[in-house]
Design a protein around this motif. Sequence first.
Motif, mmCIF file in Angstrom:
data_model
loop_
_atom_site.group_PDB
_atom_site.id
_atom_site.type_symbol
_atom_site.label_atom_id
_atom_site.label_comp_id
_atom_site.label_asym_id
_atom_site.label_seq_id
_atom_site.Cartn_x
_atom_site.Cartn_y
_atom_site.Cartn_z
ATOM 1 N N ALA A 155 0.668 -1.128 -0.076
ATOM 2 C CA ALA A 155 -0.050 -0.045 0.077
ATOM 3 C C ALA A 155 0.891 1.080 0.195
ATOM 4 O O ALA A 155 0.349 2.163 -0.098
ATOM 5 N N ARG A 156 1.952 1.173 0.051
ATOM 6 C CA ARG A 156 3.102 2.154 0.257
ATOM 7 C C ARG A 156 3.726 2.618 -1.127
ATOM 8 O O ARG A 156 4.364 3.571 -1.295
ATOM 9 N N ARG A 157 3.721 1.531 -1.939
ATOM 10 C CA ARG A 157 4.244 1.615 -3.077
ATOM 11 C C ARG A 157 3.438 0.925 -4.438
ATOM 12 O O ARG A 157 3.392 -0.100 -4.598
ATOM 13 N N LEU A 158 2.310 1.760 -4.818
ATOM 14 C CA LEU A 158 1.402 1.115 -5.513
ATOM 15 C C LEU A 158 1.936 1.150 -7.128
ATOM 16 O O LEU A 158 2.356 2.199 -7.490
ATOM 17 N N PRO A 159 1.581 0.266 -8.077
ATOM 18 C CA PRO A 159 1.928 0.303 -9.570
ATOM 19 C C PRO A 159 0.962 1.091 -10.163
ATOM 20 O O PRO A 159 0.427 0.708 -11.308
ATOM 21 N N LEU A 160 1.084 2.398 -9.938
ATOM 22 C CA LEU A 160 -0.079 3.405 -10.653
ATOM 23 C C LEU A 160 0.782 4.635 -10.776
ATOM 24 O O LEU A 160 1.364 5.115 -9.845
ATOM 25 N N ARG A 161 0.122 5.573 -11.948
ATOM 26 C CA ARG A 161 0.862 6.963 -12.144
ATOM 27 C C ARG A 161 0.208 7.676 -11.047
ATOM 28 O O ARG A 161 -0.865 7.388 -10.670
ATOM 29 N N ASP A 162 0.838 8.955 -10.897
ATOM 30 C CA ASP A 162 0.029 9.917 -10.047
ATOM 31 C C ASP A 162 -1.100 10.234 -10.759
ATOM 32 O O ASP A 162 -1.223 10.217 -12.138
ATOM 33 N N GLY A 163 -2.102 10.686 -9.913
ATOM 34 C CA GLY A 163 -3.401 10.970 -10.330
ATOM 35 C C GLY A 163 -4.250 9.875 -11.201
ATOM 36 O O GLY A 163 -5.058 10.511 -12.121
ATOM 37 N N ALA A 164 -3.972 8.828 -11.057
ATOM 38 C CA ALA A 164 -4.569 7.898 -11.685
ATOM 39 C C ALA A 164 -6.123 7.518 -11.382
ATOM 40 O O ALA A 164 -6.980 6.826 -12.091
ATOM 41 N N LEU A 198 -7.237 -0.771 7.897
ATOM 42 C CA LEU A 198 -5.894 -1.004 7.485
ATOM 43 C C LEU A 198 -4.982 -0.117 8.464
ATOM 44 O O LEU A 198 -4.053 -0.862 9.013
ATOM 45 N N LEU A 199 -5.440 1.195 8.477
ATOM 46 C CA LEU A 199 -4.317 1.913 9.277
ATOM 47 C C LEU A 199 -3.895 1.488 10.375
ATOM 48 O O LEU A 199 -2.952 1.740 11.194
ATOM 49 N N HIS A 200 -4.991 0.983 11.207
ATOM 50 C CA HIS A 200 -4.766 0.717 12.906
ATOM 51 C C HIS A 200 -3.851 -0.525 12.684
ATOM 52 O O HIS A 200 -3.137 -0.643 14.042
ATOM 53 N N LEU A 201 -3.464 -1.155 11.698
ATOM 54 C CA LEU A 201 -2.731 -2.359 12.035
ATOM 55 C C LEU A 201 -1.137 -1.969 11.591
ATOM 56 O O LEU A 201 -0.431 -2.787 11.811
ATOM 57 N N VAL A 202 -0.879 -0.899 10.811
ATOM 58 C CA VAL A 202 0.335 -0.714 10.460
ATOM 59 C C VAL A 202 1.445 0.525 11.250
ATOM 60 O O VAL A 202 0.486 1.586 11.516
ATOM 61 N N PRO A 203 2.563 0.283 11.333
ATOM 62 C CA PRO A 203 3.196 1.543 12.030
ATOM 63 C C PRO A 203 3.616 2.783 10.712
ATOM 64 O O PRO A 203 4.307 3.568 11.412
ATOM 65 N N PHE A 204 3.133 2.449 9.554
ATOM 66 C CA PHE A 204 3.365 3.446 8.593
ATOM 67 C C PHE A 204 2.358 4.044 8.087
ATOM 68 O O PHE A 204 2.272 4.144 6.747
ATOM 69 N N ALA A 205 1.322 4.306 8.788
ATOM 70 C CA ALA A 205 -0.010 4.952 8.102
ATOM 71 C C ALA A 205 0.115 6.275 7.604
ATOM 72 O O ALA A 205 -0.447 6.247 6.362
ATOM 73 N N GLU A 206 1.203 7.060 7.763
ATOM 74 C CA GLU A 206 1.361 8.356 7.094
ATOM 75 C C GLU A 206 1.874 7.809 5.623
ATOM 76 O O GLU A 206 1.407 8.545 4.559
ATOM 77 N N ASP A 207 2.590 6.762 5.257
ATOM 78 C CA ASP A 207 3.114 6.432 4.280
ATOM 79 C C ASP A 207 1.878 5.982 3.237
ATOM 80 O O ASP A 207 1.923 6.099 2.153
ATOM 81 N N VAL A 208 1.054 5.320 3.874
ATOM 82 C CA VAL A 208 -0.175 4.842 3.260
ATOM 83 C C VAL A 208 -1.047 6.072 2.797
ATOM 84 O O VAL A 208 -1.456 6.134 1.631
ATOM 85 N N VAL A 209 -1.280 6.826 3.317
ATOM 86 C CA VAL A 209 -2.026 8.146 3.177
ATOM 87 C C VAL A 209 -1.144 8.958 2.089
ATOM 88 O O VAL A 209 -2.006 9.331 1.049
ATOM 89 N N ALA A 210 0.127 8.959 2.058
ATOM 90 C CA ALA A 210 0.649 9.733 1.153
ATOM 91 C C ALA A 210 0.716 9.046 -0.174
ATOM 92 O O ALA A 210 0.386 9.785 -1.043
ATOM 93 N N GLU A 211 0.710 7.801 -0.275
ATOM 94 C CA GLU A 211 0.637 7.054 -1.312
ATOM 95 C C GLU A 211 -0.987 7.249 -2.195
ATOM 96 O O GLU A 211 -1.154 7.438 -3.253
ATOM 97 N N ALA A 212 -1.854 7.131 -1.122
ATOM 98 C CA ALA A 212 -3.352 7.312 -1.758
ATOM 99 C C ALA A 212 -3.443 8.637 -2.225
ATOM 100 O O ALA A 212 -4.076 8.865 -3.475
ATOM 101 N N ALA A 213 -2.819 9.793 -1.411
ATOM 102 C CA ALA A 213 -2.879 11.133 -2.198
ATOM 103 C C ALA A 213 -2.074 11.210 -3.530
ATOM 104 O O ALA A 213 -2.590 11.660 -4.398
ATOM 105 N N ARG A 214 -1.073 10.442 -3.546
ATOM 106 C CA ARG A 214 -0.276 10.333 -5.027
ATOM 107 C C ARG A 214 -0.912 9.929 -6.153
ATOM 108 O O ARG A 214 -1.125 10.568 -7.366
ATOM 109 N N VAL A 215 -1.836 8.993 -5.901
ATOM 110 C CA VAL A 215 -2.587 8.265 -6.851
ATOM 111 C C VAL A 215 -3.783 8.813 -7.258
ATOM 112 O O VAL A 215 -4.585 8.498 -8.207
ATOM 113 N N LEU A 216 -4.368 9.785 -6.468
ATOM 114 C CA LEU A 216 -5.765 10.575 -6.747
ATOM 115 C C LEU A 216 -5.635 11.639 -7.460
ATOM 116 O O LEU A 216 -4.488 12.401 -7.278
#
Length: 246
Positions: A86-95, A104-122
Amino acid sequence: MLDYEAEAARYDETRGGVPRARAAADAVLRLVPPGARTLLDLACGTGLVTERLARPGLAVYGADAAHAMLRTAAGRVPDGVVRADARRLPLRDGALDAVSAVWLLHLVPFAEDVVAEAARVLRPGGVFVTTVDKDLAHDVGSDIDTVLRPHRAGDAGSDRADLVTAYAAAHGLAPAPGTRFTGHGQGGTPRGTAEKLRRGYFASWFHGTPATVETLARSLAALPDQDRPRADPAYRLACYVKTARG
């Protein structure tokens, strides 16, 4: 964290099955704009929620890091799932028009990385929808919670709403109205809670020793109605919109 490769075979039956999945999917869709055309469900697991995100005109995909989960998900979302971090999705920016992350986020110590990657692909105007404060939702005020509450570390949860909102703001995601949904079938029983403690199900909020686990298990065993489910939790879904500057 649990071994989700091993958990895949019994994952659905131990987490509320179709009723909970339907409630989660309906809640996500309430927050996805009518004009959205693409949605990626992060940590899709067995695809039980993902397949219920169907809506006319909306193409739905799932991503998960566990092979065993994806084997089941592939049967539910044919040609629509991929193994990915979830931190490195095989998608271009803004896809994408929408990204969801349910439980998901309650399970991982890298929640900010997931949020950042979601923002990148939106794309600008796209939405990120995610559960927040999941562990706190499981405190429904029952006698089980009276036993467990001194050992809960809910204020340290990696999916704390204030933390997620701060991460979102740092990556160009502005808060929007959210919603709640019922975690059908997730009301705990004393016997079942003791078993889950011993199996390590509560690793996101419980950090006690084996001796503490056994002490809590004995306290739970002393409660009445050992197999009567207590109230179901109400989960919170937060929503964030990608800004033009994000």
